[in-house]
Structures are given as structure tokens and as C-alpha cells.
Scaffold this motif. Structure first.
Motif, mmCIF file in Angstrom:
data_model
loop_
_atom_site.group_PDB
_atom_site.id
_atom_site.type_symbol
_atom_site.label_atom_id
_atom_site.label_comp_id
_atom_site.label_asym_id
_atom_site.label_seq_id
_atom_site.Cartn_x
_atom_site.Cartn_y
_atom_site.Cartn_z
ATOM 1 N N VAL A 161 -0.797 -7.175 88.626
ATOM 2 C CA VAL A 161 -1.049 -8.488 88.007
ATOM 3 C C VAL A 161 -2.392 -8.531 87.304
ATOM 4 O O VAL A 161 -2.687 -9.467 86.574
ATOM 5 N N VAL A 171 -5.367 -5.079 90.812
ATOM 6 C CA VAL A 171 -4.779 -6.168 91.600
ATOM 7 C C VAL A 171 -3.264 -6.187 91.445
ATOM 8 O O VAL A 171 -2.763 -6.084 90.325
ATOM 9 N N ILE A 222 -1.292 -10.685 97.828
ATOM 10 C CA ILE A 222 -2.017 -10.013 96.747
ATOM 11 C C ILE A 222 -2.702 -8.799 97.348
ATOM 12 O O ILE A 222 -3.319 -8.897 98.403
ATOM 13 N N MET A 264 -4.761 -10.271 100.367
ATOM 14 C CA MET A 264 -5.136 -11.685 100.235
ATOM 15 C C MET A 264 -3.891 -12.566 100.203
ATOM 16 O O MET A 264 -2.803 -12.112 99.843
ATOM 17 N N GLU A 265 -4.093 -13.841 100.539
ATOM 18 C CA GLU A 265 -2.983 -14.786 100.429
ATOM 19 C C GLU A 265 -2.527 -14.849 98.964
ATOM 20 O O GLU A 265 -3.340 -14.674 98.046
ATOM 21 N N VAL A 274 -1.190 -16.628 95.550
ATOM 22 C CA VAL A 274 -1.212 -17.911 94.851
ATOM 23 C C VAL A 274 -0.363 -17.735 93.597
ATOM 24 O O VAL A 274 -0.547 -16.773 92.862
ATOM 25 N N ILE A 311 -11.387 -17.220 94.135
ATOM 26 C CA ILE A 311 -11.154 -15.812 94.478
ATOM 27 C C ILE A 311 -12.303 -14.928 93.991
ATOM 28 O O ILE A 311 -13.254 -15.430 93.403
HETATM 29 C C1 LIG Z 1 -5.578 -10.995 87.558
HETATM 30 N N1 LIG Z 1 -4.773 -11.738 88.433
HETATM 31 C C2 LIG Z 1 -3.712 -12.623 88.059
HETATM 32 C C3 LIG Z 1 -3.311 -13.324 89.365
HETATM 33 N N2 LIG Z 1 -4.332 -12.853 90.282
HETATM 34 C C4 LIG Z 1 -5.115 -11.955 89.698
HETATM 35 N N3 LIG Z 1 -6.075 -11.505 90.501
HETATM 36 C C5 LIG Z 1 -5.866 -12.143 91.662
HETATM 37 C C6 LIG Z 1 -6.558 -12.094 92.865
HETATM 38 BR BR1 LIG Z 1 -8.026 -10.937 93.045
HETATM 39 C C7 LIG Z 1 -6.161 -12.893 93.913
HETATM 40 BR BR2 LIG Z 1 -7.104 -12.797 95.551
HETATM 41 C C8 LIG Z 1 -5.085 -13.740 93.780
HETATM 42 BR BR3 LIG Z 1 -4.574 -14.804 95.218
HETATM 43 C C9 LIG Z 1 -4.379 -13.813 92.594
HETATM 44 BR BR4 LIG Z 1 -2.911 -14.942 92.384
HETATM 45 C C10 LIG Z 1 -4.769 -13.006 91.524
#
Ligand SMILES: CN1CCn2c1nc1c(Br)c(Br)c(Br)c(Br)c12
Ligand code: NA
Length: 330
Positions: free
Chosen positions: A38, A46, A59, A106-107, A109, A167
Motif C-alpha cells: 500500500v 508498507v 498493516i 499495526m491496526e 485503517v 501514524i
Molecule cells: C501509504 N499507505 C497507504 C495506507 N497506509 C499507508 N501507510 C500506512 C501505515 Br504506516 C499505517 Br500504520 C496504516 Br494503519 C495505513 Br492504513 C497506512
């Protein structure tokens, strides 16, 4: 010296802020499965993943070996902040079989990208999400920690559940009065003046400048409010808006010797009234109360900026605070 929470770490003690001397029990990786990438950056990749123990989404932030030293600080900060309002939860820490890759679980989202989000925010949305971000930051600051990289990319928003999570604690640090901190932190558009002029004894109020930049984006419907092409241009954009009169007062007050060859940075600029940024499209969002709050956040002098707690008490949030308190009564 921070105006608030200056002695928190001295009070909580070394076990709270010392992140060098603590052992991390790494879990084996088998429990978690990567689904898709992501995002990522200098220090990490990530992924969205699945926790096979409960089939929950999660995550998986895989830290690159170069970031090895900083891992302890990020984990210590996340553990200290566990349970804090709107702070992303650290569920587990994992070491892969080779022992080379450390991952933070991580949780999850269900985040909507800032580019998609900011143009559709209503005034009620802006009040809600800004208040939630302030709640997170007051908790974090009151626990002796500066985030140092507050920006839309580090504020995850699940629009459907009106959920916000702060975050990426990889740049966070513990605040100790009189300490010189690195100024190459944060992300350019959200860097506070103290970083841009090289003032190293900053504090929690660094994050409040970034909140001001995000708040300006939301009420004026501009993806990034101060959009500099480099650090000098970033400061120039700020000078052209806040004016150089108060900038000179700020430099003198803190005895800051800001040197530059750039003519543009040596020119005088008048402070622009915030009403200058109102357009037909954003005038419904840029109320006089919103502009008053913005003015109290985007102050050169970090001591003058509202703290997260003071900002939450601003009249702009009256409707939200009422809602929040009534929810408690239920
Ligand atoms: C670059 N992206 C897109 C979505 N997303 C990204 N990095 C994330 C991190 Br670190 C966390 Br912790 C969470 Br929870 C989300 Br959801 C994240
Ligand atoms: Na994170």
C-alpha cells in the motif's frame, strides 16, 4: 522550554524515555500474511496484511535494514502511546526468519487518500477530524513525545466510520528542555519556521504548526497551503503570507542568526489578511472563527502557538465539544 508538559519525561523517569536499553521480544512471522503493497518510503515498505490468528486485516510495516537503529525508538514510542486516543495501535513486532527484516504489525485503517478526501470535507467534517487530531496530539504531547512529521500522509482517515489515526512514529522523539534537536525532520510543506531557520531547541509546538498547515488546507480547499519547491522557498512562501515584521521580531526574541544570500528572503513583505485566501468555493468553510483559530496556530513564535489542549477549547469547536461531552454522558 515548552510552555506545557516541559517536565513530563523527567517525572515519568528513564524507563519511560530511554529507548536504547530495552529488549524487544520479536514474534515469528508465520502468523501474518502480506496481501498487497500500500505504500512505502525511505525507511520502510508498507503492506496490507492478514493476522491469521483472527483473520483480521492489519498493516505490516517492514522496516528497511538501514532503519535498524531507529526501530527501538519507534517501538518504544508506540508502546508508550498504546491506548491513546486516535494513535494507531501497534499489535505486534515481527522478525523474519533471516533475521534481517523487522516489521511492525499495526491496526488496519480503511484510509481514504488526502487528495480524494480534502475536496469533499464539509465544515462539520473539518471540525470533527481536526478535533480528533488535536485530541491525539494533546495525549502524545502530555506523554512527553513530539511526532515531528504531522502531515496528511500520516493522518489516516476512515471516512465511513469517521475514524482518524495518527501514524508513522518513526520520526517521533521525547522532549527534554534545553535539548538541541535535528532540524532535518518533517515533510517540507509542513515544516515549522523553527526548522527552516535552524532553531534547534524546539518542542511539542512544532506539531502545532503542521496542524495549522493541514487546517488551512481544509478550510481553504488547497491540497497544501504553503507549497515550497525547496526549504528556502518554503520559508519564502511563509514570509509572503505572515509578513516579515513579525518574522524579524521572532528572530530577535530567540536571538536566531538566519543567514541567506537570497534577495527574496531579505525583502520585506506585509502580513496578508487571512480573508485574502477566501474564494467562492471555500467561503462557507473559512468562517471568522476558523480564521481566528488558524491565526493562532500559524504563529512564527512557537511559544505563541496554541497548544493542542488550548486549540480544542477554541470557540470553533463548540458544536463538536458539546457532541463529544454528550456522548460521554450516554
Ligand atoms: C501509504 N499507505 C497507504 C495506507 N497506509 C499507508 N501507510 C500506512 C501505515 Br504506516 C499505517 Br500504520 C496504516 Br494503519 C495505513 Br492504513 C497506512
Ligand atoms: Na506507523
Amino acid at each position: 522550554m515548552a510552555r506545557v508538559y516541559a517536565d513530563v519525561n523527567a517525572t515519568l523517569g528513564q524507563s519511560w524515555y530511554d529507548y536504547d536499553n530495552f529488549r524487544i521480544d520479536w514474534s515469528p512471522p508465520e502468523r501474518y500474511e502480506i496481501v498487497r503493497r500500500v505504500g512505502g518510503g525511505k525507511y520502510s515498505e508498507v503492506f496490507e496484511g492478514v493476522d491469521m490468528a483472527n483473520n483480521d486485516q492489519c498493516i505490516i510495516k517492514v522496516l528497511k535494514p538501514v532503519a535498524a537503529k531507529k526501530i527501538k525508538r519507534e517501538i518504544k514510542v508506540l508502546r508508550n502511546l498504546t491506548g491513546g486516543p486516535n494513535v494507531v495501535a501497534l499489535l505486534d513486532v515481527v522478525l523474519d526468519s533471516s533475521g534481517r527484516y523487522h516489521s511492525l504489525i499495526m491496526e488496519y485503517v480503511d484510509n481514504i487518500e488526502w487528495k480524494q478526501l480534502f475536496p469533499r470535507l464539509t465544515e462539520s467534517d473539518i471540525k470533527h477530524y481536526t478535533f480528533q487530531l488535536l485530541k491525539a496530539l494533546d495525549f502524545v504531547h502530555s506523554h512527553g513525545i513530539m511526532h515531528r512529521d504531522v502531515k496528511p500522509g500520516n493522518v489516516m482517515v476512515d471516512y465511513q466510520h469517521r475514524k482518524l489515526r495518527l501514524i508513522d512514529w518513526g520520526l517521533a522523539e521525547f522532549y527534554h528542555p534545553g535539548t538541541d534537536y535535528h532540524i532535518r525532520v518533517g515533510s517540507r510543506y509542513y515544516k515549522a519556521p523553527e526548522l527552516l531557520v535552524g532553531y534547534k531547541q524546539y518542542d511539542y509546538s512544532l506539531d502545532m504548526w503542521s496542524v495549522g498547515c493541514m487546517f488551512a488546507s481544509m478550510i481553504f480547499r488547497r491540497e497544501h497551503f504553503f507549497r515550497g519547491s525547496d526549504n528556502d522557498d518554503q520559508l519564502l512562501k511563509i514570509l509572503k503570507t505572515l509578513g516579515t515584521e513579525q518574522f524579524d521580531v521572532y528572530l530577535r526574541k530567540y536571538n536566531i542568526h538566519f543567514e541567506t544570500e537570497l534577495e527574496s528572503l531579505l525583502t520585506n513583505y506585509a502580513k496578508l489578511p487571512w480573508s485574502r485566501f477566501i474564494t467562492a468555493e471555500n467561503q462557507v468553510l473559512a468562517s471568522s472563527e476558523a480564521l481566528d483559530l488558524l491565526d493562532r496556530l500559524l504563529q512564527y513564535d512557537h511559544h505563541e502557538r496554541l497548544t493542542a489542549r488550548e486549540a480544542q477549547a477554541h470557540v470553533y469547536f463548540n458544536s463538536v465539544r458539546l457532541e463529544a461531552s454528550s456522548a460521554k454522558v450516554e
